[in-house]
Design an enzyme around this catalytic site. Structure first.
Site, mmCIF file in Angstrom:
data_model
loop_
_atom_site.group_PDB
_atom_site.id
_atom_site.type_symbol
_atom_site.label_atom_id
_atom_site.label_comp_id
_atom_site.label_asym_id
_atom_site.label_seq_id
_atom_site.Cartn_x
_atom_site.Cartn_y
_atom_site.Cartn_z
ATOM 1 N N MET A 38 -3.676 -32.827 100.346
ATOM 2 C CA MET A 38 -3.714 -31.667 101.871
ATOM 3 C C MET A 38 -1.952 -31.026 100.488
ATOM 4 S SD MET A 38 -3.628 -32.584 105.047
ATOM 5 C CE MET A 38 -2.170 -34.415 105.284
ATOM 6 N N ALA A 40 1.137 -29.615 98.377
ATOM 7 C CA ALA A 40 2.158 -29.842 98.126
ATOM 8 C C ALA A 40 2.247 -31.356 97.051
ATOM 9 C CB ALA A 40 2.491 -30.525 99.772
ATOM 10 N N LEU A 41 2.030 -31.010 96.380
ATOM 11 C CA LEU A 41 1.370 -32.478 95.101
ATOM 12 C C LEU A 41 2.564 -32.730 94.406
ATOM 13 C CD1 LEU A 41 -1.072 -31.439 93.489
ATOM 14 C CD2 LEU A 41 -1.467 -32.223 95.469
ATOM 15 N N HIS A 42 2.860 -34.189 94.608
ATOM 16 C CA HIS A 42 3.840 -34.866 93.633
ATOM 17 C C HIS A 42 3.592 -35.508 92.974
ATOM 18 C CE1 HIS A 42 3.487 -37.981 96.909
ATOM 19 N NE2 HIS A 42 3.225 -37.190 97.506
ATOM 20 N N HIS A 45 0.667 -38.150 93.876
ATOM 21 C CA HIS A 45 -0.571 -37.419 93.860
ATOM 22 C C HIS A 45 -0.874 -36.962 92.246
ATOM 23 C CE1 HIS A 45 0.582 -35.536 97.619
ATOM 24 N NE2 HIS A 45 -1.234 -35.508 97.961
ATOM 25 N N ILE A 184 3.740 -44.557 94.995
ATOM 26 C CA ILE A 184 4.969 -44.036 94.014
ATOM 27 C C ILE A 184 6.545 -44.915 95.002
ATOM 28 C CG2 ILE A 184 5.704 -43.233 92.260
ATOM 29 C CD1 ILE A 184 3.204 -44.317 91.758
ATOM 30 N N ARG A 195 5.734 -35.461 103.045
ATOM 31 C CA ARG A 195 6.812 -34.991 104.325
ATOM 32 C C ARG A 195 8.543 -35.062 103.731
ATOM 33 N NH1 ARG A 195 2.045 -36.471 107.456
ATOM 34 N NH2 ARG A 195 1.612 -34.928 108.510
HETATM 35 O O1 PAF Z 1 -4.104 -38.739 102.629
HETATM 36 C C1 PAF Z 1 -4.459 -37.399 102.637
HETATM 37 O O2 PAF Z 1 -3.780 -36.533 102.460
HETATM 38 C C2 PAF Z 1 -5.651 -36.380 103.371
HETATM 39 O O3 PAF Z 1 -5.283 -37.780 104.959
HETATM 40 C C3 PAF Z 1 -7.097 -36.426 102.638
HETATM 41 C C4 PAF Z 1 -7.077 -38.135 102.428
HETATM 42 C C5 PAF Z 1 -6.547 -36.081 101.425
HETATM 43 C C6 PAF Z 1 -7.820 -36.271 104.056
HETATM 44 O O4 PAF Z 1 -7.379 -34.596 104.623
#
Ligand code: PAF
Length: 285
Positions: A38, A40-42, A45, A184, A195
């Site tokens: 979704m 907001a990569l960290h 990810h 992680i 979050r």
């Molecule tokens: O884990 C998440 O970021 C979300 O639940 C996902 C798997 C991308 C589905 O929207």
């Protein structure tokens, strides 16, 4: 090579063509691995992307804040949206394709059909967030159908989500290998989460009680002791409001009994200030 950004289905099909996906893959490697996110990569990810790259020639990342998995009063509207930074992260990790659809492109206005997470989707996280896991499975199935990866990588931090996606793949015979990736953590134990950026310095300090409780529980030998010790640690931090602390079977998310042997997941969800956090550890019994 630059990241190809696809904003809708037609661009996605074009990106697959440009990357030669659908043609012959390199021997021993799948063609495409998907990391659904979704945004907001960290660093967490990033670790998923690296793992995906070990499994496939090309890595695709989807970025979509899925309205279906947020309940009324949850943080859908304030969920961090950091698309430009996310693209830089994907480029730095050698991602081939980013799929970032608009909500109107994902869901028909008169959408009727979705995936039901069944009984397993109504326990633990599902008991506190009714419909959440239905929303997750529905969007993940759509992403699988649109991106058509051979492999999909999900973090173990969302342990019930991962277990339910494995169930969906098994129950619906989806031709995809699901890979789970370890959680992680910051050096002080806090599990990385998009979050975490909501946390004030005081909240962040209080949030450490979650991992402290899990690690203390993991040091015990029986289900009863694991639960008792972990709850006691959480109770020491008054600004943490616990939704649940459970010790469950990793495949079913049913609470394990005293005689349980094999792996169990000690999972916690709690609110710290206005932020709801989840975390878990796997324990061998
Ligand atoms: O884990 C998440 O970021 C979300 O639940 C996902 C798997 C991308 C589905 O929207």
């Amino acid at each position: 090579m630059d990241v190809i950004v696809a904003g809708d289905r037609a661009e996605l099909a074009e990106a697959r063509r440009a990357l030669g996906i659908g043609g012959p893959a390199s021997p021993g490697k799948a063609a495409l691995a998907l990391v659904p996110t979704m945004g907001a990569l960290h660093e967490g990810h990033r670790s998923l992307m690296r793992l995906a790259g070990e499994h496939a020639e090309h890595v695709a990342v989807s970025i979509f804040v899925n309205p279906l998995q947020f309940g009324p009063g949850e943080d859908f509207s304030r969920y961090p949206r950091t698309f430009d930074d996310d693209l830089e992260v994907c480029a730095a990790e050698g991602v081939s394709m980013v799929f970032a659809p608009a909500a109107e492109d994902m869901y028909l206005p008169d959408r009727q059909v979705g995936v039901s997470a069944g009984k397993m989707g109504a326990v633990v996280e599902g008991a506190f967030r009714p419909g959440h896991l239905d929303g997750v499975l529905t969007v993940v199935l759509k992403l699988f159908n649109l991106v058509r990866p051979d492999v999909a990588v999900f973090g173990q931090k969302d342990a019930q989500q991962l277990a339910m996606i494995r169930r969906m793949v098994a129950d619906l015979d989806l031709p995809i290998s699901v890979v789970g990736a370890p959680t992680i953590r910051e050096a002080d134990g806090l599990a990385l989460s998009s979050r975490n950026r909501y946390l004030s310095p005081q909240d962040r300090q209080a949030a450490l009680a979650l991992s402290r409780a899990l690690f203390a529980g993991a040091g015990q030998r029986t289900p009863g002791e694991i639960r008792r010790v972990a709850r006691a640690v959480l109770a020491e931090e008054p600004s943490v409001a616990v939704d649940y602390l459970v010790l469950v079977d990793p495949a079913t998310f049913a609470e394990v009994g005293e005689g349980h042997t094999g792996e169990a997941i000690l999972a916690v969800a709690a609110r710290v200030g206005s932020t709801r956090l989840i975390d878990n550890v796997t324990i061998g019994l």
